[in-house]
Design a protein around this motif. Structure first.
Motif, PDB file in Angstrom:
ATOM      1  N   ALA A  60      -1.590 -19.072   0.518  1.00  0.00           N
ATOM      2  CA  ALA A  60      -1.344 -17.896   1.368  1.00  0.00           C
ATOM      3  C   ALA A  60      -0.738 -16.819   0.476  1.00  0.00           C
ATOM      4  N   VAL A  61      -1.582 -15.957  -0.041  1.00  0.00           N
ATOM      5  CA  VAL A  61      -1.185 -14.960  -1.041  1.00  0.00           C
ATOM      6  C   VAL A  61      -1.641 -13.580  -0.592  1.00  0.00           C
ATOM      7  N   PHE A  62      -0.741 -12.603  -0.638  1.00  0.00           N
ATOM      8  CA  PHE A  62      -1.121 -11.234  -0.300  1.00  0.00           C
ATOM      9  C   PHE A  62      -2.039 -10.658  -1.382  1.00  0.00           C
ATOM     10  N   MET A  63      -3.112 -10.011  -0.921  1.00  0.00           N
ATOM     11  CA  MET A  63      -4.071  -9.382  -1.822  1.00  0.00           C
ATOM     12  C   MET A  63      -4.419  -7.993  -1.310  1.00  0.00           C
ATOM     13  N   CYS A  64      -4.489  -7.037  -2.217  1.00  0.00           N
ATOM     14  CA  CYS A  64      -4.894  -5.673  -1.867  1.00  0.00           C
ATOM     15  C   CYS A  64      -6.367  -5.671  -1.447  1.00  0.00           C
ATOM     16  N   HIS A 187      17.550   1.297   2.227  1.00  0.00           N
ATOM     17  CA  HIS A 187      17.414   2.738   2.472  1.00  0.00           C
ATOM     18  C   HIS A 187      17.921   3.582   1.312  1.00  0.00           C
ATOM     19  N   ASP A 188      18.920   3.098   0.600  1.00  0.00           N
ATOM     20  CA  ASP A 188      19.436   3.859  -0.547  1.00  0.00           C
ATOM     21  C   ASP A 188      18.352   4.086  -1.601  1.00  0.00           C
ATOM     22  N   ALA A 189      17.390   3.170  -1.672  1.00  0.00           N
ATOM     23  CA  ALA A 189      16.335   3.280  -2.686  1.00  0.00           C
ATOM     24  C   ALA A 189      15.474   4.514  -2.477  1.00  0.00           C
ATOM     25  N   ILE A 190      15.332   4.966  -1.236  1.00  0.00           N
ATOM     26  CA  ILE A 190      14.477   6.124  -0.949  1.00  0.00           C
ATOM     27  C   ILE A 190      15.291   7.345  -0.543  1.00  0.00           C
ATOM     28  N   ASP A 191      16.599   7.284  -0.724  1.00  0.00           N
ATOM     29  CA  ASP A 191      17.450   8.438  -0.425  1.00  0.00           C
ATOM     30  C   ASP A 191      17.037   9.623  -1.303  1.00  0.00           C
ATOM     31  N   GLY A 192      16.911  10.790  -0.705  1.00  0.00           N
ATOM     32  CA  GLY A 192      16.513  11.978  -1.447  1.00  0.00           C
ATOM     33  C   GLY A 192      15.009  12.192  -1.492  1.00  0.00           C
ATOM     34  N   LEU A 193      14.246  11.300  -0.871  1.00  0.00           N
ATOM     35  CA  LEU A 193      12.795  11.444  -0.815  1.00  0.00           C
ATOM     36  C   LEU A 193      12.367  11.623   0.635  1.00  0.00           C
ATOM     37  N   HIS A 194      11.244  12.300   0.841  1.00  0.00           N
ATOM     38  CA  HIS A 194      10.725  12.374   2.207  1.00  0.00           C
ATOM     39  C   HIS A 194       9.201  12.324   2.207  1.00  0.00           C
ATOM     40  N   VAL A 195       8.670  11.954   3.367  1.00  0.00           N
ATOM     41  CA  VAL A 195       7.224  11.824   3.544  1.00  0.00           C
ATOM     42  C   VAL A 195       6.644  13.188   3.873  1.00  0.00           C
ATOM     43  N   LEU A 196       5.765  13.682   3.003  1.00  0.00           N
ATOM     44  CA  LEU A 196       5.136  14.981   3.224  1.00  0.00           C
ATOM     45  C   LEU A 196       3.860  14.840   4.059  1.00  0.00           C
ATOM     46  N   ALA A 197       3.135  13.750   3.880  1.00  0.00           N
ATOM     47  CA  ALA A 197       1.881  13.536   4.610  1.00  0.00           C
ATOM     48  C   ALA A 197       1.572  12.045   4.607  1.00  0.00           C
ATOM     49  N   THR A 198       0.692  11.647   5.509  1.00  0.00           N
ATOM     50  CA  THR A 198       0.277  10.247   5.619  1.00  0.00           C
ATOM     51  C   THR A 198      -1.242  10.197   5.673  1.00  0.00           C
ATOM     52  N   THR A 199      -1.817   9.277   4.933  1.00  0.00           N
ATOM     53  CA  THR A 199      -3.272   9.171   4.853  1.00  0.00           C
ATOM     54  C   THR A 199      -3.833   8.448   6.084  1.00  0.00           C
ATOM     55  N   ASP A 200      -5.156   8.427   6.189  1.00  0.00           N
ATOM     56  CA  ASP A 200      -5.815   7.738   7.299  1.00  0.00           C
ATOM     57  C   ASP A 200      -5.523   6.232   7.253  1.00  0.00           C
ATOM     58  N   PRO A 201      -5.371   5.587   8.417  1.00  0.00           N
ATOM     59  CA  PRO A 201      -5.199   4.128   8.422  1.00  0.00           C
ATOM     60  C   PRO A 201      -6.494   3.414   8.053  1.00  0.00           C
ATOM     61  N   LEU A 202      -6.340   2.361   7.257  1.00  0.00           N
ATOM     62  CA  LEU A 202      -7.469   1.560   6.779  1.00  0.00           C
ATOM     63  C   LEU A 202      -7.057   0.090   6.776  1.00  0.00           C
ATOM     64  N   PRO A 203      -7.990  -0.835   6.584  1.00  0.00           N
ATOM     65  CA  PRO A 203      -7.638  -2.254   6.632  1.00  0.00           C
ATOM     66  C   PRO A 203      -6.496  -2.620   5.689  1.00  0.00           C
ATOM     67  N   ALA A 204      -5.544  -3.352   6.224  1.00  0.00           N
ATOM     68  CA  ALA A 204      -4.310  -3.675   5.505  1.00  0.00           C
ATOM     69  C   ALA A 204      -4.530  -4.769   4.465  1.00  0.00           C
ATOM     70  N   PRO A 205      -3.636  -4.844   3.466  1.00  0.00           N
ATOM     71  CA  PRO A 205      -3.664  -5.997   2.556  1.00  0.00           C
ATOM     72  C   PRO A 205      -3.657  -7.290   3.352  1.00  0.00           C
ATOM     73  N   LEU A 206      -4.319  -8.303   2.812  1.00  0.00           N
ATOM     74  CA  LEU A 206      -4.550  -9.517   3.578  1.00  0.00           C
ATOM     75  C   LEU A 206      -3.999 -10.736   2.867  1.00  0.00           C
ATOM     76  N   LEU A 207      -3.658 -11.735   3.639  1.00  0.00           N
ATOM     77  CA  LEU A 207      -3.280 -13.024   3.081  1.00  0.00           C
ATOM     78  C   LEU A 207      -4.551 -13.833   2.870  1.00  0.00           C
ATOM     79  N   VAL A 208      -4.698 -14.369   1.677  1.00  0.00           N
ATOM     80  CA  VAL A 208      -5.910 -15.111   1.325  1.00  0.00           C
ATOM     81  C   VAL A 208      -5.558 -16.474   0.755  1.00  0.00           C
ATOM     82  N   ALA A 209      -6.543 -17.349   0.784  1.00  0.00           N
ATOM     83  CA  ALA A 209      -6.459 -18.659   0.139  1.00  0.00           C
ATOM     84  C   ALA A 209      -7.621 -18.777  -0.837  1.00  0.00           C
ATOM     85  N   ALA A 210      -7.473 -19.637  -1.822  1.00  0.00           N
ATOM     86  CA  ALA A 210      -8.568 -19.884  -2.766  1.00  0.00           C
ATOM     87  C   ALA A 210      -9.743 -20.536  -2.048  1.00  0.00           C
ATOM     88  N   GLN A 211     -10.944 -20.243  -2.525  1.00  0.00           N
ATOM     89  CA  GLN A 211     -12.133 -20.886  -1.959  1.00  0.00           C
ATOM     90  C   GLN A 211     -12.051 -22.412  -2.055  1.00  0.00           C
TER      91      GLN A 211
END
Length: 272
Positions: A60-64, A187-211
């Motif tokens: 069970a491994v996350f894959m882009c 939250h401290d990690a993103i302090d001082g940054l903000h979201v200017l725009a968001t892209t279209d939603p697309l299929p999310a990274p998935l959990l996979v297993a080896a064949q």
């Protein structure tokens, strides 16, 4: 040959020791409920993700989704499930987006400024850190983008955040779910940054297993994932990770990603 203990790994979303601990708890619960003993590993950066995804003992491994979509159909790992975020951009589906981040005190204050911004990117086979933002820019500035200085590879969301904070880049895109996790737990990690725009939603990274993982084991892991939200313990661990549930997904859903990437390259007219 599949090892006696298939591996589980949330490396794509191991944004801090605290967040990794939450993922380890979820994966341990999946292991317990499926009856399959998983070896939970970190495969910490800068170890290449490509090496992780080539392992024959994946359980069970996350894959882009982008590198998954580029593999020949017969060579793709077995799809288990994809996460459904509690954020509005997910549309309550196994989708994700990218947030375009800028520094609050930086030179980019509006979408129009992005045409001449110094861009940071993660790796070229990343949907969230590279292709998604190029598609967005191709839609905003078709044939009008300037060939500005770019910085990369910055490897992961943490690399984008660090480059924004120290002024090496003016803008960069990170996985919107990764941003959600940072907002919830670091939250401290993103302090001082903000979201200017968001892209279209697309299929999310998935959990996979080896064949090579036996089909009955893959089925048990998938069942454990997609029913996790139906138990109080599962709901609690999902909520701590900002998730509603895991959902089964069709491999063909990811075929749109290379098509969009090619279209963006043509329309954008500049190379990074």
């Amino acid at each position: 040959m599949v090892m006696s203990k298939p591996i589980a790994c949330s490396r794509m979303y191991n944004l801090s020791p605290r967040i990794r601990g939450l993922w380890d708890t979820l994966l341990a619960l999946v292991s317990e409920r499926s009856g399959i003993e998983l070896e939970i590993i970190a495969h910490a950066a800068p170890a290449p993700l490509s090496e992780l995804w080539a392992r024959p003992d994946m359980g069970a491994v996350f894959m882009c989704g982008y590198p998954f979509s580029r593999m020949p159909e017969g060579a793709r790992p077995t799809v288990l499930a994809a996460p459904v975020s509690s954020e509005a951009w997910s549309l309550d589906q196994p989708l994700y987006a990218s947030h375009i981040l800028v520094a609050s005190t930086g030179p980019v204050n509006a979408v129009a400024d992005l045409a001449a911004a110094r861009w940071g990117w993660t790796v070229r086979d990343s949907q969230s850190g590279y292709h998604a933002v190029r598609s967005y820019l191709a839609g905003q500035f078709p044939g009008k983008m300037k060939q500005s200085t770019t910085v990369g590879p910055l490897l992961n969301p943490s690399g984008i955040v660090a480059a924004l904070k120290d002024g090496r880049i003016d803008a960069g895109a990170i996985d919107a779910y990764a941003f959600q996790l940072l907002s919830m737990h670091e939250h401290d990690a993103i302090d001082g940054l903000h979201v200017l725009a968001t892209t279209d939603p697309l299929p999310a990274p998935l959990l996979v297993a080896a064949q090579t993982l036996p089909a009955d084991l893959a089925t048990a892991l998938q069942r454990s994932l997609v029913t996790l939200h139906k138990t109080p313990e599962g709901t609690a661990v999902l909520e701590r990770l900002g998730l509603r549930r895991f959902s089964a997904v069709a491999p063909s859903a990811y075929d749109v990603l290379p098509q969009r990437a090619g279209d963006a390259d043509r329309r954008l007219g500049i190379a990074w």
